[in-house]
Design an enzyme around this catalytic site. Structure first.
Site, mmCIF file in Angstrom:
data_model
loop_
_atom_site.group_PDB
_atom_site.id
_atom_site.type_symbol
_atom_site.label_atom_id
_atom_site.label_comp_id
_atom_site.label_asym_id
_atom_site.label_seq_id
_atom_site.Cartn_x
_atom_site.Cartn_y
_atom_site.Cartn_z
ATOM 1 N N GLU A 29 2.027 -5.082 -0.157
ATOM 2 C CA GLU A 29 0.961 -4.078 -0.058
ATOM 3 C C GLU A 29 0.448 -3.995 1.367
ATOM 4 O OE1 GLU A 29 0.699 -1.547 -2.183
ATOM 5 O OE2 GLU A 29 0.203 -2.959 -3.786
ATOM 6 N N HIS A 30 0.249 -2.759 1.818
ATOM 7 C CA HIS A 30 -0.181 -2.499 3.205
ATOM 8 C C HIS A 30 0.786 -3.140 4.207
ATOM 9 C CE1 HIS A 30 -3.977 -0.393 2.521
ATOM 10 N NE2 HIS A 30 -4.027 -1.082 1.401
ATOM 11 N N GLY A 117 -5.846 9.869 -8.220
ATOM 12 C CA GLY A 117 -6.818 8.869 -7.763
ATOM 13 C C GLY A 117 -6.630 7.500 -8.406
ATOM 14 N N GLY A 119 -4.093 5.629 -7.897
ATOM 15 C CA GLY A 119 -3.248 4.804 -7.032
ATOM 16 C C GLY A 119 -1.804 4.772 -7.513
ATOM 17 N N LEU A 120 -1.382 5.816 -8.237
ATOM 18 C CA LEU A 120 -0.010 5.848 -8.758
ATOM 19 C C LEU A 120 0.833 6.894 -8.032
ATOM 20 C CD1 LEU A 120 -0.801 5.493 -12.578
ATOM 21 C CD2 LEU A 120 -0.199 3.692 -10.959
ATOM 22 N N SER A 121 0.341 7.349 -6.895
ATOM 23 C CA SER A 121 1.110 8.227 -5.998
ATOM 24 C C SER A 121 1.460 9.580 -6.571
ATOM 25 C CB SER A 121 2.410 7.549 -5.568
ATOM 26 O OG SER A 121 2.116 6.475 -4.778
ATOM 27 N N SER A 123 0.514 12.298 -5.303
ATOM 28 C CA SER A 123 0.803 13.234 -4.211
ATOM 29 C C SER A 123 2.243 13.087 -3.710
ATOM 30 C CB SER A 123 -0.206 13.100 -3.070
ATOM 31 O OG SER A 123 -0.276 11.778 -2.634
ATOM 32 N N GLU A 155 2.722 14.946 4.299
ATOM 33 C CA GLU A 155 1.478 14.266 3.922
ATOM 34 C C GLU A 155 0.728 13.776 5.165
ATOM 35 O OE1 GLU A 155 1.212 12.502 0.338
ATOM 36 O OE2 GLU A 155 -0.750 11.638 0.781
ATOM 37 N N ASP A 167 5.824 5.393 -0.976
ATOM 38 C CA ASP A 167 5.626 6.190 -2.194
ATOM 39 C C ASP A 167 6.678 7.293 -2.320
ATOM 40 O OD1 ASP A 167 3.432 4.561 -2.226
ATOM 41 O OD2 ASP A 167 1.983 6.131 -1.771
#
Ligand code: GLA
Length: 382
Positions: A29-30, A117, A119-121, A123, A155, A167
Site C-alpha cells: 500500500e502506498h 468512495g 476504496g475499490l477503484s 474510477s 486520471e 488500480d
C-alpha cells in the site's frame, strides 16, 4: 439490462458491451507511486460501458447511476464542473486522440456496481472499461498496456487525482483466483495463485462509509513528502525513486531524514519487502504466515505512513478480535475499506458482530461485501 439498452439505443443491433472490475489490494500500500511492488486482485464488481457508433462527431453519454445525459463534440473536450462524472470519459478520449488521432462519434451508456468512495477503484474501472471498449469497438491500434497507461494519465492529468498505476493495471490484467504481483518500476508482473475457496476462506470487504475530507489532500501530501525525501536522499545516493533504496540506503535514510519523512520512507522500504514475503508465503502454501504481514502493513500505515483513521483502525482490531483469518486497511486510506479473509463457517456470525460493534461505536453500520477474485476487463454478451 437489455430492455434499458433498447430504450436508450433504439435497437441494440451494433451495440457492444464491456465491463472492467474494481479491485482490492492484498498488500503493498502506498508503494506504487514510489515505483515499488503491489499485490492486488480484481473483484466481481464491475463498471459497464455499452456503445454504438452514431455517424456524427458527437458523443452522447448516459449515466445510469446519476440518471443524467451529457452530449459533447469530440472536438471540444473540456473539464466539466457541473457533470463531474463525464470527466473520466473525457480524459480518456483526450488521451486516445493524442495517441491515435480522431475517433468517430458514439452513443454510450455507463453503469457501475462498484460503490463510490469505498476504496475499490471505481474510477479506474470506469477508465479501463471505456478505453478498452473504444479500442475494441473502433479497432484502435492500442494494446492493454497502452490502455492502462493512458487511463492513468487521464486520471492524473485531466481528472486531477495523482494516483499510481496499480488500480488501472489490475482492472485490465486481473485473473480469476489469482493475485497479481506487479513491479511498478518495470511493469513486469506475475500471477500468484490465490484460491481462497480451497482454504475455506471468504473475501470480505468492510466499508467504513466514511471518506475523511482530507482524503485527496492527504494522498497528495504523502506523495509530496516522498518526493521531498527522495530529493534529500539523492544528495547521498544514486537513486531515482524510493523503490531503489537498498538496506544500506535505508539505514542511511533513517539518519539523514527529518521526521516525518523518515517514517514515510521506512513504511515504503519495509512494505516492499513485505509484499515479496507475502508472495513467498503464498507460493510455499504457508498461509498461516499471511496475517503477520497484513498486521505489520496495517500498523505501518497507521503509525509510519499515517493514512488510516479511527474507523479503519477499529475495524482492523475488531476483525481480529472476532477471529478473522486476516485483516487490514486497503486502498488509499483516510476512510474507505478493510480487506478481510474470514473462515467460511464463521462468515455470518463474523459479519453480524462487526456490524453491531461498528454501529455501537459510530452510530451507523458499515457496508459489508462478500466478493470473489475475478478476471480483468472484457467484452460481455448482450
Ligand atoms: C489509491 C491509488 C493507488 C495506490 C493506492 C494506495 O488506490 O489510486 O494508485 O496508490 O491508493 O496503495
Amino acid at each position: 439490462m437489455k430492455e434499458k439498452l433498447k430504450e436508450f439505443f433504439g435497437n441494440i443491433e451494433k451495440v457492444r458491451g464491456f465491463r472492467a472490475p474494481g479491485r482490492v489490494n492484498l498488500i503493498g500500500e502506498h508503494t506504487d507511486y514510489h515505483l515499488g511492488y503491489v499485490l492486488p486482485c480484481a473483484i466481481n464488481k464491475y463498471f459497464y460501458f455499452y456503445l454504438k457508433e452514431n455517424k456524427t462527431k458527437k458523443i452522447r453519454i448516459y449515466s445510469e447511476n446519476f440518471s443524467q445525459s451529457f452530449e459533447f463534440s469530440i472536438d471540444k473536450i473540456e473539464y466539466n464542473n457541473d457533470y463531474p462524472w463525464t470527466n473520466y470519459l473525457q480524459g480518456v478520449l483526450k488521451e486516445i486522440k493524442e495517441k491515435v488521432g480522431d475517433i468517430p462519434g458514439f452513443d454510450g451508456y455507463i453503469s457501475s456496481e462498484i460503490p463510490i468512495g469505498a476504496g475499490l477503484s471505481s474510477s479506474a474501472a470506469y477508465e479501463i472499461s471505456v478505453s478498452y471498449g473504444l479500442k475494441e469497438y473502433f479497432q484502435l491500434p492500442l494494446n492493454l498496456i497502452d490502455i492502462v497507461k493512458l487511463s492513468q494519465r487521464a486520471e492524473n492529468e485531466f481528472v486531477g487525482a495523482r494516483c499510481g498505476i496499480m488500480d488501472q493495471f489490475i482492472s485490465a490484467f486481473g485473473k480469476k483466483d489469482y493475485a497479481l504481483l506487479l513491479d511498478t518500476r518495470s511493469l513486469e508482473y506475475e500471477y500468484i495463485p490465490f484460491d481462497i475457496k480451497s482454504k475455506d476462506l471468504e473475501l470480505v470487504i468492510v466499508d467504513t462509509k466514511v471518506k475523511h475530507s482530507i482524503a485527496g489532500e492527504g494522498y497528495s501530501k504523502r506523495r509530496e513528502e516522498g518526493e521531498k525525501a527522495l530529493e534529500i536522499l539523492k544528495n547521498y545516493l544514486p537513486i531515482n525513486s524510493l523503490r531503489d533504496l537498498d538496506e544500506e540506503g535505508f539505514i542511511l535514510s533513517q539518519k539523514v531524514l527529518p521526521d516525518p519523512l523518515k517514517r514515510r520512507v521506512e513504511h515504503v522500504y519495509k512494505e516492499n519487502i513485505r509484499v515479496l514475503n507475502f508472495v513467498d508465503a503464498l507460493k510455499e502454501n504457508k498461509w498461516e504466515e499471511l496475517d503477520k504481514y497484513m498486521v505489520e502493513s496495517h500498523n505501518s500505515l497507521r503509525y509510519l505512513y499515517e493514512v488510516t483513521c479511527e474507523e479503519l483502525d477499529f475495524l482492523f482490531e475488531k476483525a481480529h478480535e472476532f477471529y478473522a483469518f486476516t485483516s487490514r486497511m486497503t486502498g488509499g486510506g483516510f476512510g474507505g475499506s478493510t480487506i478481510n479473509l474470514v473462515p467460511s463457517k464463521m462468515l455470518n456470525l463474523w459479519c453480524q458482530k462487526i456490524k453491531e460493534s461498528y454501529k455501537l461505536r459510530f452510530g451507523f453500520p458499515p457496508d459489508i461485501l462478500i466478493l470473489e477474485v475475478a478476471d480483468g476487463v472484457g467484452e460481455i454478451e448482450l
